[in-house]
Design an enzyme around this catalytic site. Structure first.
Site, PDB file in Angstrom:
ATOM      1  N   ASN A   1       0.980  -1.117   0.105  1.00 27.59           N
ATOM      2  CA  ASN A   1       0.044   0.161   0.032  1.00 27.59           C
ATOM      3  C   ASN A   1       0.842   1.284  -0.025  1.00 27.59           C
ATOM      4  O   ASN A   1       1.938   1.341   0.493  1.00 27.59           O
ATOM      5  CB  ASN A   1      -1.075   0.038   1.173  1.00 27.59           C
ATOM      6  CG  ASN A   1      -0.608  -0.080   2.471  1.00 27.59           C
ATOM      7  OD1 ASN A   1       0.567  -0.701   2.771  1.00 27.59           O
ATOM      8  ND2 ASN A   1      -1.056   0.425   3.554  1.00 27.59           N
ATOM      9  N   ILE A   2       0.087   2.228  -0.436  1.00 31.26           N
ATOM     10  CA  ILE A   2       1.115   3.527  -0.767  1.00 31.26           C
ATOM     11  C   ILE A   2       0.108   4.754  -0.384  1.00 31.26           C
ATOM     12  O   ILE A   2      -0.883   4.850  -1.308  1.00 31.26           O
ATOM     13  CB  ILE A   2       1.636   3.480  -2.288  1.00 31.26           C
ATOM     14  CG1 ILE A   2       2.759   2.446  -2.813  1.00 31.26           C
ATOM     15  CG2 ILE A   2       2.358   5.049  -2.463  1.00 31.26           C
ATOM     16  CD1 ILE A   2       3.092   2.636  -4.182  1.00 31.26           C
ATOM     17  N   GLU A   3       0.182   5.239   0.642  1.00 36.07           N
ATOM     18  CA  GLU A   3      -0.532   6.147   1.103  1.00 36.07           C
ATOM     19  C   GLU A   3      -0.423   7.618   0.672  1.00 36.07           C
ATOM     20  O   GLU A   3       0.756   7.703   0.047  1.00 36.07           O
ATOM     21  CB  GLU A   3      -0.647   6.096   2.636  1.00 36.07           C
ATOM     22  CG  GLU A   3      -1.145   4.783   3.275  1.00 36.07           C
ATOM     23  CD  GLU A   3      -1.359   4.827   4.668  1.00 36.07           C
ATOM     24  OE1 GLU A   3      -0.933   5.824   5.377  1.00 36.07           O
ATOM     25  OE2 GLU A   3      -2.280   3.772   4.947  1.00 36.07           O
TER      26      GLU A   3
ATOM     27  N   CYS B   1      -4.138   0.701  -2.524  1.00 40.09           N
ATOM     28  CA  CYS B   1      -4.049  -0.544  -1.880  1.00 40.09           C
ATOM     29  C   CYS B   1      -3.027  -1.437  -2.181  1.00 40.09           C
ATOM     30  O   CYS B   1      -2.651  -1.427  -3.598  1.00 40.09           O
ATOM     31  CB  CYS B   1      -5.420  -1.116  -1.677  1.00 40.09           C
ATOM     32  SG  CYS B   1      -6.668  -0.397  -0.724  1.00 40.09           S
TER      33      CYS B   1
ATOM     34  N   GLU C   1      -3.184  -4.540  -3.231  1.00 37.39           N
ATOM     35  CA  GLU C   1      -3.596  -5.503  -4.208  1.00 37.39           C
ATOM     36  C   GLU C   1      -3.867  -4.924  -5.438  1.00 37.39           C
ATOM     37  O   GLU C   1      -3.241  -5.437  -6.409  1.00 37.39           O
ATOM     38  CB  GLU C   1      -5.086  -5.879  -3.662  1.00 37.39           C
ATOM     39  CG  GLU C   1      -4.969  -6.669  -2.444  1.00 37.39           C
ATOM     40  CD  GLU C   1      -5.424  -5.897  -1.282  1.00 37.39           C
ATOM     41  OE1 GLU C   1      -4.716  -4.846  -1.082  1.00 37.39           O
ATOM     42  OE2 GLU C   1      -6.097  -6.413  -0.474  1.00 37.39           O
TER      43      GLU C   1
ATOM     44  N   CYS D   1     -10.318  -4.765   0.442  1.00 35.14           N
ATOM     45  CA  CYS D   1     -11.571  -3.925   0.271  1.00 35.14           C
ATOM     46  C   CYS D   1     -12.282  -4.033  -0.878  1.00 35.14           C
ATOM     47  O   CYS D   1     -11.845  -4.871  -1.957  1.00 35.14           O
ATOM     48  CB  CYS D   1     -10.975  -2.459   0.461  1.00 35.14           C
ATOM     49  SG  CYS D   1     -10.200  -1.895  -1.003  1.00 35.14           S
TER      50      CYS D   1
ATOM     51  N   CYS E   1     -10.685  -3.124  -4.248  1.00 35.19           N
ATOM     52  CA  CYS E   1      -9.667  -4.096  -4.654  1.00 35.19           C
ATOM     53  C   CYS E   1     -10.387  -5.438  -5.227  1.00 35.19           C
ATOM     54  O   CYS E   1      -9.561  -6.096  -6.136  1.00 35.19           O
ATOM     55  CB  CYS E   1      -8.748  -4.403  -3.581  1.00 35.19           C
ATOM     56  SG  CYS E   1      -7.573  -2.995  -3.114  1.00 35.19           S
TER      57      CYS E   1
HETATM   58  N1  THU Z   1      -5.266  -1.210   2.480  1.00 31.89           N
HETATM   59  C1  THU Z   1      -4.868  -2.113   1.532  1.00 31.89           C
HETATM   60  O1  THU Z   1      -3.593  -2.004   1.012  1.00 31.89           O
HETATM   61  N2  THU Z   1      -5.716  -3.118   0.959  1.00 31.89           N
HETATM   62  C2  THU Z   1      -6.837  -3.196   1.313  1.00 31.89           C
HETATM   63  O2  THU Z   1      -7.466  -4.209   0.575  1.00 31.89           O
HETATM   64  C3  THU Z   1      -7.366  -2.676   2.421  1.00 31.89           C
HETATM   65  C4  THU Z   1      -6.639  -1.574   2.844  1.00 31.89           C
HETATM   66  C5  THU Z   1      -4.792  -0.363   3.010  1.00 31.89           C
HETATM   67  C6  THU Z   1      -4.889   1.205   2.428  1.00 31.89           C
HETATM   68  C7  THU Z   1      -4.573   1.869   3.572  1.00 31.89           C
HETATM   69  O3  THU Z   1      -3.151   2.269   3.212  1.00 31.89           O
HETATM   70  C8  THU Z   1      -4.401   1.136   4.829  1.00 31.89           C
HETATM   71  O4  THU Z   1      -4.513  -0.250   4.151  1.00 31.89           O
HETATM   72  C9  THU Z   1      -5.653   1.479   5.815  1.00 31.89           C
HETATM   73  O5  THU Z   1      -6.941   1.372   5.022  1.00 31.89           O
END
Ligand code: THU
Length: 130
Positions: A43-45, A54, A56, A87, A90
């Site tokens: 994940n890259i916020e 996300c 995935e 989520c 994804c």
């Molecule tokens: N996140 C994912 O990488 N994959 C998911 O399917 C659910 C959420 C990440 C997004 C965000 O950076 C962190 O989890 C919190 O939501």
């Protein structure tokens, strides 16, 4: 670990590269394509929150950019026990590139296997010959 340790190991390994300064929730994904290649994502916020990617979707983007269009198996690792599920966004992206697939979910102490069909049983799809 009995279920495909190498794919899970890859997901756990790439999880360490997550950029998650906002939630501090790190996720790693390793997707195996029908060609057998494995693509990774974390994940890259983003400070805007809404632009966050996300793990995935980052892995699927790497797969498509490499020329693969179908996946058979994905492992997703996080620090959540019981393991976190993908989520809804994804899942919708995953179903674009597979009609069915194994989904391995891993936390620090627990793993479970499920499937795309179990997680998204009645998806919206538009198939247009690609
Ligand atoms: N996140 C994912 O990488 N994959 C998911 O399917 C659910 C959420 C990440 C997004 C965000 O950076 C962190 O989890 C919190 O939501």
């Amino acid at each position: 670990m009995t279920m495909n340790p190498s794919l899970l190991d890859a997901a756990r390994d790439v999880m360490r590269r997550a950029y998650a300064p906002h939630s501090h929730f790190r996720v790693g994904a390793a997707v195996r394509s029908s060609s057998g290649a494995v693509y990774l994502g974390c994940n890259i916020e983003n400070a805007s929150y809404g632009a966050t990617l996300c793990a995935e979707r980052v892995a699927i983007a790497a797969m498509v950019a490499a020329g693969d269009r179908a996946w058979t198996e994905i492992a997703i690792a996080s620090d959540a026990d019981p393991p976190a599920t993908p989520c809804g966004i994804c899942l919708q992206v995953l179903v674009e590139f597979a009609t069915e697939g194994r989904v391995l979910l891993a936390g620090p102490n627990q793993c479970r296997e499920t499937s795309l069909g179990a997680l998204l049983p009645d998806p919206f799809v538009l198939r247009h010959g690609e």
